[in-house]
Write an enzyme that holds these catalytic residues in place. Structure first.
Site, PDB file in Angstrom:
ATOM      1  CB  THR A  18      63.144  66.753  77.197  1.00 53.06           C
ATOM      2  OG1 THR A  18      62.793  67.314  78.459  1.00 53.06           O
ATOM      3  CG2 THR A  18      62.807  65.271  77.205  1.00 53.06           C
ATOM      4  CB  SER A 113      58.751  68.405  68.934  1.00 55.35           C
ATOM      5  OG  SER A 113      58.008  67.221  69.020  1.00 55.35           O
ATOM      6  CG  HIS A 114      54.944  68.574  71.055  1.00 54.29           C
ATOM      7  ND1 HIS A 114      56.165  67.962  71.173  1.00 54.29           N
ATOM      8  CD2 HIS A 114      54.684  69.127  72.240  1.00 54.29           C
ATOM      9  CE1 HIS A 114      56.621  68.131  72.395  1.00 54.29           C
ATOM     10  NE2 HIS A 114      55.738  68.836  73.070  1.00 54.29           N
ATOM     11  CG  ASP A 278      55.189  65.431  66.603  1.00 53.75           C
ATOM     12  OD1 ASP A 278      55.465  64.607  65.704  1.00 53.75           O
ATOM     13  OD2 ASP A 278      56.040  65.855  67.413  1.00 53.75           O
ATOM     14  CG  ASP A 280      59.450  66.418  65.341  1.00 61.57           C
ATOM     15  OD1 ASP A 280      58.332  66.279  65.875  1.00 61.57           O
ATOM     16  OD2 ASP A 280      60.497  66.024  65.878  1.00 61.57           O
ATOM     17  CG  ASP A 282      59.153  63.030  67.175  1.00 61.23           C
ATOM     18  OD1 ASP A 282      58.089  63.690  67.211  1.00 61.23           O
ATOM     19  OD2 ASP A 282      60.182  63.344  67.808  1.00 61.23           O
ATOM     20  NE  ARG A 283      55.458  64.520  71.344  1.00 63.98           N
ATOM     21  CZ  ARG A 283      55.161  65.131  72.467  1.00 63.98           C
ATOM     22  NH1 ARG A 283      53.906  65.457  72.735  1.00 63.98           N
ATOM     23  NH2 ARG A 283      56.100  65.433  73.336  1.00 63.98           N
ATOM     24  CB  SER A 366      54.924  62.197  75.638  1.00 61.42           C
ATOM     25  OG  SER A 366      56.157  61.548  75.347  1.00 61.42           O
ATOM     26  CE  LYS A 377      58.678  61.681  70.407  1.00 64.43           C
ATOM     27  NZ  LYS A 377      59.295  62.195  71.622  1.00 64.43           N
ATOM     28  NE  ARG A 497      55.522  67.047  80.078  1.00 70.61           N
ATOM     29  CZ  ARG A 497      55.007  67.980  79.264  1.00 70.61           C
ATOM     30  NH1 ARG A 497      53.744  68.336  79.394  1.00 70.61           N
ATOM     31  NH2 ARG A 497      55.742  68.564  78.345  1.00 70.61           N
TER      32      ARG A 497
HETATM   33  C1  G1P Z   1      58.098  65.764  76.386  1.00 70.94           C
HETATM   34  C2  G1P Z   1      57.606  64.378  76.702  1.00 70.94           C
HETATM   35  C3  G1P Z   1      58.712  63.385  76.516  1.00 70.94           C
HETATM   36  C4  G1P Z   1      59.280  63.497  75.105  1.00 70.94           C
HETATM   37  C5  G1P Z   1      59.673  64.929  74.828  1.00 70.94           C
HETATM   38  C6  G1P Z   1      60.095  65.112  73.372  1.00 70.94           C
HETATM   39  O1  G1P Z   1      59.146  66.104  77.264  1.00 70.94           O
HETATM   40  O2  G1P Z   1      57.083  64.306  78.002  1.00 70.94           O
HETATM   41  O3  G1P Z   1      58.225  62.092  76.750  1.00 70.94           O
HETATM   42  O4  G1P Z   1      60.392  62.660  74.951  1.00 70.94           O
HETATM   43  O5  G1P Z   1      58.577  65.799  75.065  1.00 70.94           O
HETATM   44  O6  G1P Z   1      59.076  64.814  72.471  1.00 70.94           O
HETATM   45  P1  G1P Z   1      58.935  67.008  78.579  1.00 70.94           P
HETATM   46  O7  G1P Z   1      58.306  68.293  78.118  1.00 70.94           O
HETATM   47  O8  G1P Z   1      57.985  66.240  79.457  1.00 70.94           O
HETATM   48  O9  G1P Z   1      60.291  67.156  79.172  1.00 70.94           O
HETATM   49 ZN    ZN Z   2      58.024  65.583  67.794  1.00 71.60          ZN
END
Ligand code: G1P
Ligand code: ZN
Length: 544
Positions: A18, A113-114, A278, A280, A282-283, A366, A377, A497
């Protein structure tokens, strides 16, 4: 300086998900693993030659080593200039802003990211294109294809240049420019939002607490919130980025930012406004005294109030949301008479809409919101937008949210995550659902029935590209909705999810507790897909 060509063999698992290539540090530390992927970027993106590349990451473990390696490879691959954040640090939205400001041909973000960081946790790398946004699928696919046949990469044999002090130097024909990670970003925020008004509100008693979760937004929040807006040093907690995020999970939600939520939600001497970001940057999570703001609502509320911020004073062209995000934003778009879009999950799908000027605000359930100011974001941006709204309206978070629900109704919303599920079982669950879509029509669910069921597919209105199998949508006759999809960002097993929402207009029920209000749908979601039966799980791991 001599350039070396190193022989290598492909790894089969370098398909970006993603949001870029995300793996455990152990995977990234295999011989040539990162170099193979970086060379695959350079080989498939010839437009980078002689041009500028922005480079930075969230400071997690392996960030420094990766930065040094990429500098050596960039020099050997004919990149013109690398603009790198001091210490190899840049938040994801700051990378996006710098790409745009410098007219760079692309950027590389080092982040998972997170996801947790550290030697036993995760690392990631993501390529962004010239508009500042994540590479579209055609590009990530080309990089992946290249990674499957790669047989060598090039790097300068000398050690990487120092990237801890701002300034410009030459390195084997490459210009390396080390920049303050915060300066340009802070200037951009100051143009978009009414800093004087926010500062006045803070002086007037709007107490703020921002949890940087030991991650990249610490320095940004210290400069912008604490210093420029006068919230004071105490307003930013966990402000020093650490390689393992203080051992925590840098994901701003009800579970991982529970302390902050508790401090703000309850009456007492806690702050009136709380926010977190988060790994990086962006959240974002927004919480006010007595009110947690669901991210889907946050997008809708920003859209409804956008014109209070100077950067959006002329109004917005449209709002885009990812498919699993609640339809609250659509209701605002309809009321404003602006465009509304439903895209697959992942920020990369917003890029074309933003470039074409069709969407101004974008968001995902998210904890992601952003706008046309960058192509990612942006966590702090959302925090500042909220502060600007509160300052302009002279109200608290809870008042703003309640007023919004009274005007538009409330899309009561939850997401249930089942993490680390056996991949085979998860695939079976999704496969069975997909196979039964037609049969589900008319199935009774409580007092209502299934009115539509499909596997979401998206045709990009700008370039006509098609993305299929983006998640199963079940629409009920009473307009409730259940969505199922598998995560594309995890590094172990599968994460299922399940997203559930119900539209409520009754003024007496607008404040019902979320899980209780959705209990019927939650049970139906299990019944329809056989979650417990196929995953063996009694309950979700994370509820947001
Ligand atoms: C998750 C979130 C999605 C976001 C992505 C990157 O992806 O659901 O909205 O864009 O992290 O931060 P997922 O793990 O669901 O593919
Ligand atoms: Zn992030």
């Amino acid at each position: 300086m001599p350039i070396e060509r190193v022989d290598t063999t492909p790894y089969a698992d370098q398909k970006p998900g993603t949001s870029g290539l995300r793996k455990t540090v152990a995977v990234f530390r295999q011989p040539h693993y990162l170099a193979n992927f970086v060379q695959s970027i350079f080989d498939t993106q010839p437009q980078l030659a002689g041009e500028t590349l922005v480079l930075g990451g969230d400071g997690r473990f392996y960030n420094r080593e990766a930065t040094a390696l990429i500098l050596r490879m960039a020099a050997a691959n004919g990149i013109g200039r690398v603009v790198v954040g001091r210490g190899g640090l840049l938040s994801t939205p700051a990378v996006s802003a710098l790409i745009r400001k410098r007219g760079a041909a692309g950027g590389i973000v080092l982040s998972a990211s997170h996801n947790p960081g550290g030697p036993d946790a995760d690392f990631g790398i993501k390529f962004n294109v010239a508009n500042g946004g994540p590479a579209p699928e055609a590009v990530t696919q080309a990089i992946f294809e290249r990674s499957r046949t790669i047989d060598g990469y090039a790097l300068v044999t000398a050690d990487a240049p120092d990237f801890d002090r701002p300034g410009t130097s030459a390195f084997a024909g490459l210009t390396v420019e080390v920049v303050d990670p915060v300066a340009d970003y802070a200037a951009l925020m100051e143009r978009l939002f009414d800093f004087d008004r926010i500062a006045a509100a803070i002086r007037g008693g709007l107490s703020v607490r921002f949890d940087a979760m030991h991650a990249i937004t610490g320095p940004y929040a210290a400069e912008i919130l604490a210093r420029r807006l006068g919230a004071g040093a105490d307003a930013v907690i966990n402000a020093v980025p650490s390689e393992d995020f203080g051992g925590g999970h840098p994901d701003p939600n009800l579970v991982h930012a529970a302390d902050l939520v508790a401090q703000v939600m309850t009456a007492g001497d806690g702050p009136l406004f709380g926010a977190a970001s988060d790994g990086d940057g962006d959240r974002n999570m927004i919480v006010g005294r007595g009110m947690f703001v669901s991210p889907s609502d946050s997008l809708a509320i920003l859209a409804a109030n956008a014109t209070v911020a100077p950067g959006y004073a002329d109004g917005i062209a449209g709002v885009a949301r990812s498919m699993p995000t609640s339809r609250a934003a659509d209701r605002v778009a309809a009321a404003l008479g602006v465009l509304a879009f439903e895209t697959p999950t992942g920020w990369k799908f917003f890029g074309n809409l933003l470039d074409a000027g069709q969407a101004t605000l974008c968001g995902e359930e998210s904890f992601g919101t952003g706008s046309s100011h960058v192509r990612e974001k942006d966590g702090l941006w959302a925090v500042l937008f909220w502060l600007n709204i509160l300052a302009a309206r002279g109200e608290g978070v809870a008042d703003v949210v309640r007023d919004h629900w009274r005007r538009f109704g409330r899309d009561i919303y939850t997401r249930h995550d089942y993490e680390g599920v056996d991949s085979g079982s998860a695939d079976t669950l999704m496969g069975e659902l997909r196979g039964r879509l037609g049969d589900l029509l008319g199935t009774r669910v409580g007092s209502t029935e299934i009115a539509a069921a499909d596997d979401f597919a998206y045709t990009d209105p700008v370039d006509g590209s098609r993305s299929e199998r983006q998640g199963v949508r079940i629409l009920l006759a009473d307009d409730s909705r259940i969505v199922y999809r598998l995560s594309g960002t995890g590094t172990a097993g599968a994460t299922l999810r399940v997203y559930m929402e119900r539209y409520e207009r009754d003024p007496a029920r607008l404040e019902d507790e979320t899980q209780g209000a959705l209990a019927g749908l939650i049970a139906a979601a299990d019944e329809i897909a056989g979650i417990r039966r196929l995953t063996g799980r009694e309950r979700p791991d994370v509820v947001t």
